[in-house]
Design an enzyme around this catalytic site. Structure first.
Site, PDB file in Angstrom:
ATOM      1  CD  GLU A  53      40.597  39.569  39.244  1.00 51.68           C
ATOM      2  OE1 GLU A  53      40.249  38.567  39.847  1.00 51.68           O
ATOM      3  OE2 GLU A  53      39.844  40.187  38.460  1.00 51.68           O
ATOM      4  N   GLY A  77      39.534  34.922  32.224  1.00 52.86           N
ATOM      5  CA  GLY A  77      38.591  34.168  31.390  1.00 52.86           C
ATOM      6  C   GLY A  77      39.195  33.659  30.103  1.00 52.86           C
ATOM      7  CG  ASN A 115      33.812  38.066  40.441  1.00 55.00           C
ATOM      8  OD1 ASN A 115      32.599  38.218  40.539  1.00 55.00           O
ATOM      9  ND2 ASN A 115      34.570  38.835  39.666  1.00 55.00           N
ATOM     10  CD1 TRP A 116      30.401  32.421  42.122  1.00 57.37           C
ATOM     11  CD2 TRP A 116      28.175  32.152  42.189  1.00 57.37           C
ATOM     12  NE1 TRP A 116      30.140  31.204  42.719  1.00 57.37           N
ATOM     13  CE2 TRP A 116      28.785  31.020  42.779  1.00 57.37           C
ATOM     14  CE3 TRP A 116      26.791  32.206  42.137  1.00 57.37           C
ATOM     15  CZ2 TRP A 116      28.043  29.951  43.295  1.00 57.37           C
ATOM     16  CZ3 TRP A 116      26.052  31.153  42.651  1.00 57.37           C
ATOM     17  CH2 TRP A 116      26.674  30.027  43.215  1.00 57.37           C
ATOM     18  CE  LYS A 117      34.699  37.236  36.362  1.00 59.30           C
ATOM     19  NZ  LYS A 117      35.658  37.278  35.282  1.00 59.30           N
ATOM     20  CD  GLU A 148      34.700  40.601  34.073  1.00 56.44           C
ATOM     21  OE1 GLU A 148      33.770  40.452  34.875  1.00 56.44           O
ATOM     22  OE2 GLU A 148      35.526  39.697  33.806  1.00 56.44           O
ATOM     23  CB  SER A 197      42.979  31.682  33.747  1.00 60.89           C
ATOM     24  OG  SER A 197      42.318  32.421  32.732  1.00 60.89           O
ATOM     25  N   GLY A 257      37.121  33.242  39.090  1.00 56.91           N
ATOM     26  CA  GLY A 257      35.898  33.529  38.345  1.00 56.91           C
ATOM     27  C   GLY A 257      35.181  32.249  37.958  1.00 56.91           C
ATOM     28  N   GLY A 258      35.344  31.830  36.718  1.00 50.15           N
ATOM     29  CA  GLY A 258      34.594  30.698  36.163  1.00 50.15           C
ATOM     30  C   GLY A 258      34.640  29.440  37.021  1.00 50.15           C
ATOM     31  CG  HIS A 305      36.318  42.472  38.306  1.00 51.24           C
ATOM     32  ND1 HIS A 305      36.164  42.287  36.958  1.00 51.24           N
ATOM     33  CD2 HIS A 305      36.822  41.316  38.805  1.00 51.24           C
ATOM     34  CE1 HIS A 305      36.560  41.054  36.649  1.00 51.24           C
ATOM     35  NE2 HIS A 305      36.962  40.445  37.749  1.00 51.24           N
TER      36      HIS A 305
HETATM   37  P1  13P Z   1      38.426  33.763  35.612  1.00 53.70           P
HETATM   38  O1  13P Z   1      38.854  32.918  36.781  1.00 53.70           O
HETATM   39  O2  13P Z   1      37.165  33.249  34.958  1.00 53.70           O
HETATM   40  O3  13P Z   1      39.552  34.003  34.653  1.00 53.70           O
HETATM   41  O4  13P Z   1      38.010  35.199  36.184  1.00 53.70           O
HETATM   42  C1  13P Z   1      38.890  35.840  37.050  1.00 53.70           C
HETATM   43  C2  13P Z   1      38.213  37.005  37.641  1.00 53.70           C
HETATM   44  O5  13P Z   1      37.890  37.953  36.962  1.00 53.70           O
HETATM   45  C3  13P Z   1      37.924  36.964  39.079  1.00 53.70           C
HETATM   46  O6  13P Z   1      37.495  38.178  39.546  1.00 53.70           O
END
Ligand code: 13P
Length: 234
Positions: free
Chosen positions: A154, A160, A7-9, A87, A196, A217-218, A85
């Site tokens: 999640e 994050g 997920n590149w956000k 966010e 994470s 994510g990251g 998600h």
């Molecule tokens: P991180 O891997 O950066 O914690 O993000 C997880 C996420 O929100 C994937 O959708």
């Protein structure tokens, strides 16, 4: 086979995605790789890597400035869309009911929704983790979804943050999700873990029962971080 979804956000560029896709071409894996990227990147030639969006409108079309419909996403060739998600739930006040409507729109357009559920730190501290997960699944996943959905657990407090639940906590959450889905008549639904995930914990997390893959994510933004996650499991 596991699902490894990135997920590149709101990160990256079209060039960065082209470079990632190029790097992924050389990876020998049976895992299913999915990259959920900003809308503006969905039209690139992804060379066999499945692309997905990160949100979808509850509407089909019309005067909804700024929104993108499921049909429009499908038209790009994308196969997946993340819905609910944390966010989106946090910054756009998306409720389970809205998430469910989005999942329905995705399904109607032939997309596979990746439906996210998970508890906040406040809910965790109040001992509500299991009830939030169960109601999240019951209220966000359409009952008639068939096999064409993915659920992602999640834990919102861990995203994050470099924090992860214990393996026992992940196991308990994923068992509850699998059991809840079966109770809804939904079988063989992949359930991913996300928050994470890194190369050094991915294999351990994916060895937990009922964890069918990860949503990263990251660590999905750079091939040097993402590829070791993909190759950490068969
Ligand atoms: P991180 O891997 O950066 O914690 O993000 C997880 C996420 O929100 C994937 O959708």
């Amino acid at each position: 086979m596991k699902f490894i979804a990135g997920n590149w956000k709101m990160n990256g560029t079209r060039n960065a995605l082209k470079n990632m896709v190029g790097a992924l071409k050389n990876v020998d894996t049976e895992n299913t790789i999915i990259l959920c990227v900003p809308y503006t990147m969905l039209c690139i030639d992804s060379g066999g890597v499945a692309l997905g969006a990160q949100d979808v409108s509850v509407h089909e079309k019309g005067a909804y400035t700024g929104e993108v419909s499921a049909t429009m996403i499908a038209e790009t060739g994308a196969k997946y869309v993340i819905v609910g998600h944390s966010e989106r739930r946090q910054y756009h006040e998306e409720t389970n009911s809205i998430v469910r409507q989005k999942a329905v729109m995705a399904l109607n357009a032939g997309l596979t929704p990746i439906i996210c559920v998970g508890e906040t730190m406040e809910e965790k501290q109040a001992g509500k983790t299991m009830s939030i997960i169960e109601s999240g699944v019951r209220e966000s996943v359409p009952n008639d979804a068939g096999h064409n959905i993915i659920v992602a657990y999640e834990p919102r407090w861990a995203i994050g943050a470099g924090l992860t639940p214990t393996e026992a906590e992940i196991a308990e959450a994923h068992k509850l999700i699998a059991d809840t889905l079966i109770g809804m008549g939904l079988t063989e639904i992949p359930v991913l873990y996300g928050a994470s995930v890194k190369a050094d914990n991915a294999a351990d997390i994916m060895s937990i029962p009922n964890v069918d893959g990860v949503l990263v994510g990251g660590a999905s933004l750079k091939s040097d971080d993402f590829i070791p996650i993909i190759t950490s499991v068969k």
